[in-house]
Design a protein around this motif. Structure first.
Motif, PDB file in Angstrom:
ATOM      1  N   ALA A   1      -1.898  -3.366  -1.716  1.00 25.75           N
ATOM      2  CA  ALA A   1      -1.939  -4.707  -2.308  1.00 25.75           C
ATOM      3  C   ALA A   1      -0.625  -5.429  -2.053  1.00 25.75           C
ATOM      4  CB  ALA A   1      -2.204  -4.600  -3.808  1.00 25.75           C
ATOM      5  N   GLY A   2      -0.703  -6.572  -1.398  1.00 26.13           N
ATOM      6  CA  GLY A   2       0.489  -7.384  -1.163  1.00 26.13           C
ATOM      7  C   GLY A   2       1.466  -6.815  -0.157  1.00 26.13           C
ATOM      8  N   ALA A   3       1.043  -5.826   0.618  1.00 21.81           N
ATOM      9  CA  ALA A   3       1.947  -5.219   1.599  1.00 21.81           C
ATOM     10  C   ALA A   3       1.146  -4.771   2.817  1.00 21.81           C
ATOM     11  CB  ALA A   3       2.681  -4.024   0.989  1.00 21.81           C
ATOM     12  N   ASN A   4       1.763  -4.813   3.964  1.00 21.07           N
ATOM     13  CA  ASN A   4       1.100  -4.405   5.200  1.00 21.07           C
ATOM     14  C   ASN A   4       1.291  -2.905   5.413  1.00 21.07           C
ATOM     15  OD1 ASN A   4      -0.306  -4.575   7.617  1.00 21.07           O
ATOM     16  ND2 ASN A   4       1.526  -5.115   8.803  1.00 21.07           N
ATOM     17  N   LEU A   5       0.689  -2.126   4.535  1.00 24.51           N
ATOM     18  CA  LEU A   5       0.799  -0.675   4.579  1.00 24.51           C
ATOM     19  C   LEU A   5      -0.607  -0.074   4.584  1.00 24.51           C
ATOM     20  CD1 LEU A   5       3.576  -0.128   1.871  1.00 24.51           C
ATOM     21  CD2 LEU A   5       3.885  -0.117   4.357  1.00 24.51           C
ATOM     22  N   ARG A   6      -0.814   0.907   5.432  1.00 27.79           N
ATOM     23  CA  ARG A   6      -2.110   1.596   5.531  1.00 27.79           C
ATOM     24  C   ARG A   6      -2.084   2.818   4.620  1.00 27.79           C
ATOM     25  NH1 ARG A   6      -4.474   5.366   9.443  1.00 27.79           N
ATOM     26  NH2 ARG A   6      -6.655   4.864   9.863  1.00 27.79           N
ATOM     27  N   LEU A   7      -3.011   2.855   3.693  1.00 26.84           N
ATOM     28  CA  LEU A   7      -3.087   3.943   2.730  1.00 26.84           C
ATOM     29  C   LEU A   7      -4.265   4.862   3.067  1.00 26.84           C
ATOM     30  CD1 LEU A   7      -2.537   1.862  -0.543  1.00 26.84           C
ATOM     31  CD2 LEU A   7      -0.805   2.933   0.927  1.00 26.84           C
ATOM     32  N   VAL A   8      -4.136   6.126   2.689  1.00 22.36           N
ATOM     33  CA  VAL A   8      -5.140   7.139   3.019  1.00 22.36           C
ATOM     34  C   VAL A   8      -5.550   7.870   1.748  1.00 22.36           C
ATOM     35  CG1 VAL A   8      -5.608   9.231   4.367  1.00 22.36           C
ATOM     36  CG2 VAL A   8      -4.147   7.437   5.321  1.00 22.36           C
TER      37      VAL A   8
ATOM     38  N   SER B   1      -0.021   8.242   3.759  1.00 21.03           N
ATOM     39  CA  SER B   1       0.064   6.792   3.563  1.00 21.03           C
ATOM     40  C   SER B   1       1.401   6.249   4.049  1.00 21.03           C
ATOM     41  CB  SER B   1      -0.131   6.444   2.083  1.00 21.03           C
ATOM     42  OG  SER B   1      -1.463   6.686   1.680  1.00 21.03           O
ATOM     43  N   GLN B   2       1.380   5.006   4.499  1.00 22.66           N
ATOM     44  CA  GLN B   2       2.600   4.381   4.993  1.00 22.66           C
ATOM     45  C   GLN B   2       3.462   3.864   3.844  1.00 22.66           C
ATOM     46  OE1 GLN B   2       1.016   1.337   7.617  1.00 22.66           O
ATOM     47  NE2 GLN B   2       1.007   2.712   9.381  1.00 22.66           N
ATOM     48  N   GLY B   3       4.733   3.624   4.167  1.00 23.33           N
ATOM     49  CA  GLY B   3       5.650   3.065   3.180  1.00 23.33           C
ATOM     50  C   GLY B   3       6.992   3.762   3.226  1.00 23.33           C
ATOM     51  N   ASN B   4       8.058   2.982   3.023  1.00 22.46           N
ATOM     52  CA  ASN B   4       9.410   3.547   3.046  1.00 22.46           C
ATOM     53  C   ASN B   4      10.092   3.460   1.684  1.00 22.46           C
ATOM     54  OD1 ASN B   4       9.869   0.823   2.871  1.00 22.46           O
ATOM     55  ND2 ASN B   4      11.090   0.653   4.742  1.00 22.46           N
ATOM     56  N   TYR B   5       9.272   3.355   0.625  1.00 22.92           N
ATOM     57  CA  TYR B   5       9.804   3.361  -0.732  1.00 22.92           C
ATOM     58  C   TYR B   5       8.774   3.991  -1.660  1.00 22.92           C
ATOM     59  CZ  TYR B   5       6.715  -0.679  -1.224  1.00 22.92           C
ATOM     60  OH  TYR B   5       5.613  -1.505  -1.218  1.00 22.92           O
ATOM     61  N   ILE B   6       9.231   4.394  -2.824  1.00 19.09           N
ATOM     62  CA  ILE B   6       8.368   5.005  -3.839  1.00 19.09           C
ATOM     63  C   ILE B   6       8.039   3.954  -4.891  1.00 19.09           C
ATOM     64  CG2 ILE B   6       8.258   6.783  -5.639  1.00 19.09           C
ATOM     65  CD1 ILE B   6      10.226   8.416  -3.822  1.00 19.09           C
TER      66      ILE B   6
ATOM     67  N   LEU C   1      -1.764  -1.487  -8.338  1.00 22.50           N
ATOM     68  CA  LEU C   1      -2.568  -2.533  -7.693  1.00 22.50           C
ATOM     69  C   LEU C   1      -3.364  -1.964  -6.525  1.00 22.50           C
ATOM     70  CD1 LEU C   1       0.094  -5.402  -7.760  1.00 22.50           C
ATOM     71  CD2 LEU C   1      -1.724  -4.909  -9.423  1.00 22.50           C
ATOM     72  N   ASP C   2      -2.811  -0.928  -5.874  1.00 20.96           N
ATOM     73  CA  ASP C   2      -3.555  -0.253  -4.816  1.00 20.96           C
ATOM     74  C   ASP C   2      -4.753   0.487  -5.406  1.00 20.96           C
ATOM     75  OD1 ASP C   2      -1.489  -1.148  -3.175  1.00 20.96           O
ATOM     76  OD2 ASP C   2      -0.404   0.758  -3.310  1.00 20.96           O
ATOM     77  N   TYR C   3      -4.554   1.081  -6.568  1.00 22.94           N
ATOM     78  CA  TYR C   3      -5.650   1.817  -7.202  1.00 22.94           C
ATOM     79  C   TYR C   3      -6.777   0.886  -7.621  1.00 22.94           C
ATOM     80  CZ  TYR C   3      -3.450   6.405  -7.141  1.00 22.94           C
ATOM     81  OH  TYR C   3      -2.922   7.602  -6.722  1.00 22.94           O
ATOM     82  N   LEU C   4      -6.450  -0.344  -7.968  1.00 28.77           N
ATOM     83  CA  LEU C   4      -7.515  -1.308  -8.253  1.00 28.77           C
ATOM     84  C   LEU C   4      -8.400  -1.509  -7.018  1.00 28.77           C
ATOM     85  CD1 LEU C   4      -5.594  -4.034 -10.315  1.00 28.77           C
ATOM     86  CD2 LEU C   4      -7.249  -2.362 -11.176  1.00 28.77           C
ATOM     87  N   LYS C   5      -7.788  -1.493  -5.845  1.00 29.67           N
ATOM     88  CA  LYS C   5      -8.558  -1.626  -4.609  1.00 29.67           C
ATOM     89  C   LYS C   5      -9.345  -0.349  -4.317  1.00 29.67           C
ATOM     90  CE  LYS C   5      -6.809  -4.137  -1.270  1.00 29.67           C
ATOM     91  NZ  LYS C   5      -5.965  -4.642  -0.160  1.00 29.67           N
TER      92      LYS C   5
END
Length: 307
Positions: free
Chosen positions: A68-75, A127-132, A140-144
């Motif tokens: 949510a609100g970020a260009n990160l691919r989650l798995v 999952s992508q991302g360089n922060y916790i 917000l990701d879990y809502l998706k």
């Protein structure tokens, strides 16, 4: 003479500010950047290893989502029940853990006849991302993810939320959001009251550091670099808005997320609720110490609240 003192004090102030800024950046990298953390155990319990071997063989699917609100691919892993069911548990893992670290819980939820969705949070696992995100950005990701479950299972689906440690905080943060009607109950295990409270607790435990002025400086640094409001991340505020039945679990000997936090969380929640303090259990050790009772209580909580 007065001018000399002004210059001296001004210089001293600049040194202090620079020192706090440097320290806050160091602790941002220490606490918010995904990497090997020396203060975390690197051993895997035999029961978890056994469940991880099971997870490799059970039929499952790989799901994807954009943060949510970020260009990160989650798995995430989708582990369907052996027989069609509208009942799904969404599990949230802990700090620097992965969905595979939740294998033991995934297995007993599967054995109870539920579908299970197990995401990797931002900056964790696949999952992508360089922060916790400490659960707050992740909520917000879990809502998706919840919408994906509803699309897959259908509008009559029923969903339970379960999380441990950072995952416990995640599902508490979620409890304060506008959840879809399909979410029927929540179980949180040893989640913290806020990111700042947890940073302060660890700063004191690991480095004997006072909360002020460092923790607010770290929170500001993290807010600027990770692009989410660390100051606003309070499970207490979220729980004030919760309407779902919630089971709180915490170890009586938890030093990583102090047990005192769960009493504040329990008091903040005004829904149907129950608190289980597990004797002698350290952080995220309740399942290990009392596996049969833990599984019975957690599965029983969800079973009691399916519609």
């Amino acid at each position: 003479m007065k001018r000399k003192w002004t210059i001296l004090l001004s210089g001293l102030g600049m040194v202090i500010v620079a020192a706090i800024a440097g320290a806050s950046l160091y602790f941002y990298n220490y606490a918010f950047v995904p990497s090997h953390k020396t203060f975390l155990s690197s051993t895997t319990e035999p029961a978890v290893r056994k469940a991880q071997a099971w997870l490799k063989t059970v039929p499952k699917e790989t799901w994807h989502e954009q943060a949510a609100g970020a260009n990160l691919r989650l798995v995430a892993d989708w582990v369907p029940a052996s027989h069609d069911t509208p009942k799904t548990i969404v599990v949230a893992h802990g700090y620097m853990n992965t969905k595979e670290d939740m294998a033991r819980q995934i297995k007993f939820f599967h054995e109870a006849g539920f579908n299970v969705l197990a995401p990797d949070d931002r900056g964790h696992g696949q999952s992508q991302g360089n922060y916790i995100g400490y659960g707050y950005a992740d909520r917000l990701d879990y809502l998706k993810w919840l919408q994906q479950v509803i699309r897959r299972v259908g509008p009559t689906s029923q969903i339970g939320l379960y999380g441990v440690s950072m995952g416990g905080a995640t599902v508490m943060y979620l409890s304060g959001e506008k959840l879809p009607k399909q979410v029927v109950s929540i179980v949180e295990d040893c989640g913290y009251t806020s990111i700042m409270d947890e940073l302060a607790a660890q700063g004191q435990a690991l480095f004997s550091l006072p909360r002020y002025p460092l923790i607010p400086a770290v929170a500001l640094t993290a807010s600027l670099k990770a692009h989410y409001n660390v100051f606003a991340a309070s499970t207490i505020l979220a729980l004030n808005h919760n309407t779902r039945p919630l089971l709180f679990i915490h170890g009586a000997k938890d030093a990583f997320v102090p047990t005192s936090m769960v009493h504040r969380e329990y008091a903040a929640d005004h829904s149907e609720k129950k608190l289980w303090i597990v004797p002698k259990a350290g952080h995220a050790q309740s399942l290990k110490l009392q596996p049969n009772r833990y599984q019975h209580r957690v599965v029983g909580w969800f079973n009691a609240h399916w519609r």
